[in-house]
Design an enzyme around this catalytic site. Structure first.
Site, PDB file in Angstrom:
ATOM      1  CG  PHE A  20       9.994   4.642   8.949  1.00  0.00           C
ATOM      2  CD1 PHE A  20      11.343   4.447   8.692  1.00  0.00           C
ATOM      3  CD2 PHE A  20       9.480   4.224  10.165  1.00  0.00           C
ATOM      4  CE1 PHE A  20      12.166   3.835   9.624  1.00  0.00           C
ATOM      5  CE2 PHE A  20      10.294   3.610  11.109  1.00  0.00           C
ATOM      6  CZ  PHE A  20      11.641   3.422  10.846  1.00  0.00           C
ATOM      7  N   GLY A  49      -0.139   3.220  15.559  1.00  0.00           N
ATOM      8  CA  GLY A  49       1.281   3.161  15.208  1.00  0.00           C
ATOM      9  C   GLY A  49       1.848   4.551  15.065  1.00  0.00           C
ATOM     10  CB  SER A  55       2.458   9.966  10.662  1.00  0.00           C
ATOM     11  OG  SER A  55       2.459   9.085  11.777  1.00  0.00           O
ATOM     12  CG  ASP A  74       3.441   2.937  18.916  1.00  0.00           C
ATOM     13  OD1 ASP A  74       3.999   1.998  19.526  1.00  0.00           O
ATOM     14  OD2 ASP A  74       3.790   3.305  17.793  1.00  0.00           O
ATOM     15  N   GLY A  78       8.132  -0.593  19.958  1.00  0.00           N
ATOM     16  CA  GLY A  78       8.604  -0.880  18.606  1.00  0.00           C
ATOM     17  C   GLY A  78       7.879  -2.072  17.997  1.00  0.00           C
ATOM     18  CB  SER A 127      -2.927  -1.875  18.136  1.00  0.00           C
ATOM     19  OG  SER A 127      -4.031  -1.744  17.288  1.00  0.00           O
ATOM     20  CG  HIS A 147       4.103  -2.604   8.275  1.00  0.00           C
ATOM     21  ND1 HIS A 147       3.577  -1.783   9.253  1.00  0.00           N
ATOM     22  CD2 HIS A 147       4.265  -1.807   7.185  1.00  0.00           C
ATOM     23  CE1 HIS A 147       3.456  -0.551   8.771  1.00  0.00           C
ATOM     24  NE2 HIS A 147       3.875  -0.539   7.522  1.00  0.00           N
ATOM     25  CG  HIS A 172       2.183   4.388   5.808  1.00  0.00           C
ATOM     26  ND1 HIS A 172       3.463   4.293   6.279  1.00  0.00           N
ATOM     27  CD2 HIS A 172       2.217   5.305   4.815  1.00  0.00           C
ATOM     28  CE1 HIS A 172       4.237   5.120   5.600  1.00  0.00           C
ATOM     29  NE2 HIS A 172       3.514   5.755   4.710  1.00  0.00           N
ATOM     30  CG  ASP A 173       4.469   1.256   4.607  1.00  0.00           C
ATOM     31  OD1 ASP A 173       4.871   2.147   3.834  1.00  0.00           O
ATOM     32  OD2 ASP A 173       4.880   1.128   5.774  1.00  0.00           O
TER      33      ASP A 173
END
Lengths: 218, 218
Positions: A20, A49, A55, A74, A78, A127, A147, A172-173
């Site tokens: 993403f 992640g 990335s 990670d 998922g 994590s 997230h 991120h995000d």
């Protein structure tokens, strides 16, 4: 950008990988990692992640360019938002043997094909579990894990203390405007990192997060 | 044995996994890891050289029993002695996509099937690279990586300083008698660990290595 960008051959691998990460944000990450490396001699990078390694190729390329190691963390089962029924689910990532998502084979292929196995250490685990066993100061930390509120809070609390003075924290995000996306990366990582006083002491920087979303230049 | 042995359900997974770890040595490892955990509160374990995860199940079981985390380090491309033309090569471990050995899918399956993904963090990378980024003191360190002079020497030099005072260093394939096997684990890990004065200072113990091969009880 302050530094030469990711080399073209690696860029092709990054763009070919599932994930993403938009290209301009990957380039910003690469530049920020190079800056962190310049600021903290010898220290490694951590990515929280990795998903399928998109990335990771930008950050692994930065690690190669400045002689560092990237630890890419990670569990590869998922995040919540990647599970069946959620917006970001990709059914082709389900392991038919277990019926459970497993991005590890895809991540492994990305790193092997990009030729980054010397620079990228793949750390397969939850994590918070990895963070509780971690003590090495970091030149660069990229948080792009779960997230939701709980994983974002844990990633903030357990990983950000490891950013060395002068190092860089990238998130991120990060969406200051709720209309742009989910709250936890902004509310549970970015704001607490700023409020924690670390930025004022100059040992925690969120320049990438700020730049990504505000168009600022560092 | 000082501690309850590995539980039966995990033992079945250990014995079903590919690898070279005899059951009695796996049991000794499990016991030594428990002892290390008792000696060093809170500290994690490291295994260097995981292959397909056989020994990892014994150590992961010990980690679960005492609430620790095992970091299992391997690049998963096979040691020198696992490559084609060597005695310990298994052709079914070659990844048909790359033509190169890759034990990671087998290791992953072992750990997932044994239900040890919470206790075992899989660290995929070259042992010296991982060691150079590592700073956390260890309750237990098991060295079973490359058995040549160079990898054995690097594993000794880069990993053994991380064993905490009271922690345990275990070394596989330590053969005082050359008739029994290769020299490096004995000459380049075991003897230097003893000679380094660490044992005398009480902060590095090689009880498992001694016990494995001499029948001593710790």
């Amino acid at each position: 950008m302050r530094y030469p960008p990711l080399q073209a051959s690696l860029r092709a691998h990054a763009l070919a990988a599932r994930g993403f990460m938009p290209e301009n944000e990957g380039d910003a990450l690469h530049d920020a990692a190079m800056l962190g490396a310049d600021s903290v001699p010898g220290a490694p990078f951590v990515e929280v992640g990795s998903y399928c390694g998109r990335s990771t190729v930008w950050l692994g390329g930065a690690a190669r360019a400045c002689g560092r190691t990237l630890f890419a963390v990670d569990h590869h089962f998922g995040s919540e938002e990647n599970q069946p029924g959620w917006e970001w689910h990709d059914e082709s990532l389900v392991d038919p043997r277990t019926g459970r998502m497993d991005t590890l084979p895809h991540f492994r292929a990305t790193i092997v094909d990009a030729g980054l196995t010397a620079e990228v250490v793949t750390v397969v685990g939850d994590s918070p579990t990895v963070a509780r066993g971690w003590t090495t100061p970091l030149a660069f930390l990229f948080i792009d894990g779960g997230h939701g509120v709980e994983p974002a809070t844990l990633d903030h609390d357990l990983w950000t203390p490891h950013v060395a003075p002068g190092g860089i924290l990238a998130i991120h995000d990060v969406f200051p405007d709720p209309a742009d996306g989910g709250r936890p990366p902004y509310e549970n990582i970015y704001l607490p990192a700023l409020a924690g006083g670390r930025l004022e002491r100059g040992d925690l920087q969120v320049r990438v997060a700020a730049r990504h979303r505000h168009g600022e230049e560092t």
